[in-house]
Motif scaffolding. Structure first.
Motif, PDB file in Angstrom:
ATOM      1  N   LEU A  35     -36.771  19.796   0.573  1.00 21.07           N
ATOM      2  CA  LEU A  35     -36.816  20.132  -0.849  1.00 21.07           C
ATOM      3  C   LEU A  35     -35.718  21.142  -1.155  1.00 21.07           C
ATOM      4  N   ASN A  36     -35.426  21.300  -2.442  1.00 25.23           N
ATOM      5  CA  ASN A  36     -34.573  22.388  -2.888  1.00 25.23           C
ATOM      6  C   ASN A  36     -35.315  23.109  -4.005  1.00 25.23           C
ATOM      7  N   LEU A  37     -34.786  24.233  -4.478  1.00 20.01           N
ATOM      8  CA  LEU A  37     -35.501  25.020  -5.468  1.00 20.01           C
ATOM      9  C   LEU A  37     -35.716  24.282  -6.789  1.00 20.01           C
ATOM     10  N   PRO A  38     -34.728  23.561  -7.328  1.00 19.42           N
ATOM     11  CA  PRO A  38     -35.003  22.825  -8.566  1.00 19.42           C
ATOM     12  C   PRO A  38     -36.109  21.776  -8.399  1.00 19.42           C
ATOM     13  N   ALA A  39     -36.138  21.082  -7.275  1.00 20.96           N
ATOM     14  CA  ALA A  39     -37.193  20.089  -7.031  1.00 20.96           C
ATOM     15  C   ALA A  39     -38.547  20.779  -6.905  1.00 20.96           C
ATOM     16  N   TYR A  40     -38.594  21.907  -6.222  1.00 21.82           N
ATOM     17  CA  TYR A  40     -39.840  22.655  -6.080  1.00 21.82           C
ATOM     18  C   TYR A  40     -40.338  23.138  -7.440  1.00 21.82           C
ATOM     19  N   GLU A  41     -39.417  23.634  -8.252  1.00 26.24           N
ATOM     20  CA  GLU A  41     -39.780  24.113  -9.580  1.00 26.24           C
ATOM     21  C   GLU A  41     -40.351  22.980 -10.433  1.00 26.24           C
ATOM     22  N   LEU A  42     -39.754  21.814 -10.342  1.00 25.30           N
ATOM     23  CA  LEU A  42     -40.261  20.650 -11.069  1.00 25.30           C
ATOM     24  C   LEU A  42     -41.662  20.277 -10.583  1.00 25.30           C
ATOM     25  N   LEU A  43     -41.848  20.229  -9.274  1.00 24.03           N
ATOM     26  CA  LEU A  43     -43.163  19.890  -8.734  1.00 24.03           C
ATOM     27  C   LEU A  43     -44.223  20.914  -9.152  1.00 24.03           C
ATOM     28  N   THR A  44     -43.852  22.167  -9.167  1.00 28.11           N
ATOM     29  CA  THR A  44     -44.776  23.218  -9.590  1.00 28.11           C
ATOM     30  C   THR A  44     -45.151  23.045 -11.060  1.00 28.11           C
ATOM     31  N   THR A  45     -44.163  22.743 -11.893  1.00 30.44           N
ATOM     32  CA  THR A  45     -44.420  22.531 -13.318  1.00 30.44           C
ATOM     33  C   THR A  45     -45.345  21.335 -13.525  1.00 30.44           C
ATOM     34  N   LEU A  46     -45.093  20.262 -12.803  1.00 28.97           N
ATOM     35  CA  LEU A  46     -45.956  19.077 -12.915  1.00 28.97           C
ATOM     36  C   LEU A  46     -47.380  19.379 -12.454  1.00 28.97           C
ATOM     37  N   GLU A  47     -47.501  20.139 -11.379  1.00 25.58           N
ATOM     38  CA  GLU A  47     -48.821  20.492 -10.888  1.00 25.58           C
ATOM     39  C   GLU A  47     -49.583  21.341 -11.915  1.00 25.58           C
TER      40      GLU A  47
END
Length: 55
Positions: A35-47
């Motif tokens: 993962l990278n930080l933008p992908a993690y941030e997106l996943l967190t937002t979706l969660e």
């Protein structure tokens, strides 16, 4: 142009250094999980949005 006092400039530089250090550490940890930080941030937002899609 904004002029900072010497104390404000030291605080700003300290913040930038801390931000850079934290960003690199998080990115290294996430890279180990493909993962990278933008992908993690997106996943967190979706969660956080949940099944209804509301944040």
């Amino acid at each position: 142009m904004l002029t900072l006092t010497p104390t404000e400039l030291l605080a700003w530089r300290g913040f930038l250094h801390a931000h850079d250090t934290l960003w690199k550490a998080l990115d290294a940890e996430l890279t180990a999980h493909d993962l990278n930080l933008p992908a993690y941030e997106l996943l967190t937002t979706l969660e956080e949005a949940g099944s209804q899609g509301c944040v």
